[in-house]
Design an enzyme around this catalytic site. Structure first.
Site, PDB file in Angstrom:
ATOM      1  N   ARG A  38       0.840  -1.208   0.000  1.00  0.00           N
ATOM      2  CA  ARG A  38       0.000   0.000   0.000  1.00  0.00           C
ATOM      3  C   ARG A  38       0.866   1.246   0.000  1.00  0.00           C
ATOM      4  NH1 ARG A  38      -2.078   2.808   4.901  1.00  0.00           N
ATOM      5  NH2 ARG A  38      -3.730   4.259   4.273  1.00  0.00           N
TER       6      ARG A  38
ATOM      7  N   LYS B  96     -13.204   2.647   0.248  1.00  0.00           N
ATOM      8  CA  LYS B  96     -13.006   2.710   1.697  1.00  0.00           C
ATOM      9  C   LYS B  96     -14.270   3.308   2.328  1.00  0.00           C
ATOM     10  CE  LYS B  96      -8.947   4.243   3.036  1.00  0.00           C
ATOM     11  NZ  LYS B  96      -7.758   5.130   3.109  1.00  0.00           N
TER      12      LYS B  96
ATOM     13  N   ARG C 266      -8.914  19.435   8.251  1.00  0.00           N
ATOM     14  CA  ARG C 266      -7.826  19.521   9.229  1.00  0.00           C
ATOM     15  C   ARG C 266      -7.853  20.850   9.971  1.00  0.00           C
ATOM     16  NH1 ARG C 266      -4.033  15.663   9.463  1.00  0.00           N
ATOM     17  NH2 ARG C 266      -4.018  14.103   7.795  1.00  0.00           N
TER      18      ARG C 266
ATOM     19  N   THR D  65      -6.993  -0.896   9.938  1.00  0.00           N
ATOM     20  CA  THR D  65      -6.808   0.102  10.995  1.00  0.00           C
ATOM     21  C   THR D  65      -6.604  -0.505  12.383  1.00  0.00           C
ATOM     22  OG1 THR D  65      -8.362   1.503   9.758  1.00  0.00           O
ATOM     23  CG2 THR D  65      -7.520   2.349  11.836  1.00  0.00           C
TER      24      THR D  65
END
Length: 508
Positions: free
Chosen positions: A58, A250, A99, A308
């Site tokens: 990945r 995802k 963010r 995760t």
């Protein structure tokens, strides 16, 4: 007294002997995705990952630039060639991130529980403990008083008190003491975020790096609806080198979960991205979402990756926690095709050990599975949902059932696009599946994410009988089978895409 013929508790095949026996990793079916990073990206280190069990590499495009990723990819392909491995390449997009901003002084600010803080959408503002910038322009019109905002993976929780839409500011109450750094991720649980799934950066990364390098998979971050998949496929198909690339969606937020069935129908594969998902829905609900998504992907015959924090503690420690091993094992028992490592390999000093322990854990979990019953469960669930099987899927199902009945040593699949291999893998055979193909992308994608599949690239599969005979001879020579052992073969009458119509039994 009449014998009980009803259902029994799971685990009757788990014995003391099995618990104390040495783990045999040679028959592992579940695939392992490894995130590449500074800790593991040299050729010798990549070779160690391949030996330990990595089947997909990945590349996380939330970090780094094209030149840096290119150098790493070149080293990976050198390592794969050295090891004779069809390791697949995954480009993981950055996606539409929200963010926090930069600070006026220092690299950290300390926030105190009970105090107020203002979030401003003026991202040029240099923040402090009373006012902080946010990169999401529509923040003030997206949230309402009483909603939560999570910062830095949930280490800071804010509650919205008021919204000033004209000024683009939101006043919040700080719910816990926290010290945070600059540019931390922010989550808005339950909010439909007005940001494109594919950013300009993502399109550039896919077109000018992914397609250029003919990557095997695009892992698309924060997919929220089926039209997102259509957009990604348009980018792939409009750039040379992207035609064979598969899309992995995802699922990271509530909107993605709500549209899951439409997304599943449109995509090639699914990633259960539990990090951000655990920010968007209550953490105690994540395991339910995981089980639901894996089950539906199994029925659809689409590969699914569970990701995760699987062995998070191994970023620092040489051994995982017992809870982490149980998490990996339960994902395998849920039906995942792949499990994924992130910081454990990208930044951890124990990157090789993390893959080794994950591989062993997968094998132990698989040893607790009754594959005969699993085949029947997948078949029954598929027919219940779709009322029938397609022709090629019926052949795949029959091949697995026949392999079970005759105790076949392997199933050999001749597959140009990988669809037949995927359908055979769907029915979860307990024996190995060998995929024969002329396409590099099919070999890498099959080995990369299809449960139980290995692959071999051939110059041609025109002479099917000769190729199958040679493959069976290699099995006997390697000791994988003995003379007289049955092998089930699935192929088409002609060596072309979409022609699978034949299933037969050969003998070693």
């Amino acid at each position: 007294m009449q014998a009980n013929t009803g259902p029994e508790l799971r685990g009757s095949n788990i014995t003391l002997e099995k618990i104390i026996a040495k783990t045999n990793v040679s028959g592992r079916r579940t695939k392992i995705v490894c995130t590449l990073g500074p800790a593991c990206w040299e050729v010798d280190q990549l070779e160690k990952l391949i030996d330990a069990g990595m089947s997909v590499a990945r590349f996380n495009f939330s970090h780094g630039d094209h030149a840096g990723h290119q150098a790493c990819l070149d080293r990976l392909r050198t390592a794969a060639k050295n090891k004779g491995s069809h390791v697949a390449v995954m480009l993981d997009t950055k996606g539409p991130e929200i963010r926090s901003g930069f600070f006026a002084e220092g690299k950290k600010i300390d926030l105190v529980k009970g105090e107020s803080i203002v979030l401003t959408t003026d991202y040029s503002f240099k923040g402090n403990s009373s006012k902080l910038a946010c990169s999401y322009p529509a923040l003030a019109t997206s949230v309402i008083p009483g909603q939560s905002i999570l910062v830095a993976d949930g280490s800071l929780v804010l509650t919205v008190l008021s919204c000033d839409q004209a000024a683009g500011e939101v006043t919040c109450r700080i719910e816990n003491n926290a010290s945070i750094g600059e540019r931390k991720n922010m989550n808005l649980p339950g909010v439909i975020v007005d940001l494109p799934t594919l950013t300009e950066k993502d399109i550039d990364d896919i077109a000018n790096w992914g397609c250029k390098n003919q990557v095997d998979f695009i892992a698309a971050s924060f997919v929220r609806k089926a039209s997102d998949v259509t957009k990604i496929r348009e980018v792939l198909n409009s750039n040379s080198g992207g035609e064979a690339t598969k899309i992995i969606c995802k699922i990271e937020n509530l909107e993605g979960l709500e549209n899951y069935h439409e997304i599943l129908a449109a995509t090639d594969a699914i990633m259960v991205a539990r990090g951000d998902l655990g920010m968007e829905i209550p953490p105690e609900k994540v395991f339910l979402a995981q089980k639901m998504m894996i089950r539906e992907a199994n029925i659809a015959g689409k590969p699914v990756i569970t990701a995760t924090q699987m062995l998070e503690s191994m970023i620092v420690n040489p051994r995982p926690t017992r809870a982490e091993c149980s998490d990996v094992a339960n994902a395998v028992l849920d039906g995942t095709d792949c499990v994924m490592l992130s910081g454990e390999t990208a930044n951890g000093e124990h990157f090789e050990a993390a893959v080794t322990i994950m591989a062993r854990t997968c094998c132990e979990a698989e040893s607790a599975v009754n594959f005969d019953m699993l085949y029947q469960a997948v078949r029954n669930s598929s027919i219940k949902k779709y009322s029938h099987l397609s022709t090629s899927e019926s052949i795949a199902s029959s091949a697995v059932k026949t392999a079970i009945d005759v105790n076949a040593k392997a199933i050999i699949v001749c597959s140009e696009t990988g669809n037949t291999a995927r359908q055979v893998s769907k029915f979860r055979p307990g024996m190995k599946v060998i995929v024969l193909t002329t396409e590099r992308s099919t070999a890498c994608q099959s080995y990369g994410v299809l449960k139980g599949c290995s692959s071999k690239i051939l110059k041609s599969i025109e002479d099917t009988d000769a190729i199958i005979a040679e493959t069976i001879a290699d099995m006997v020579k390697s000791g994988a089978s003995s003379s007289g052992d049955p092998v089930v073969v699935v192929h088409g009458a002609k060596a072309k895409k979409g022609s699978t119509n034949t299933m037969k039994i050969e003998y070693c």
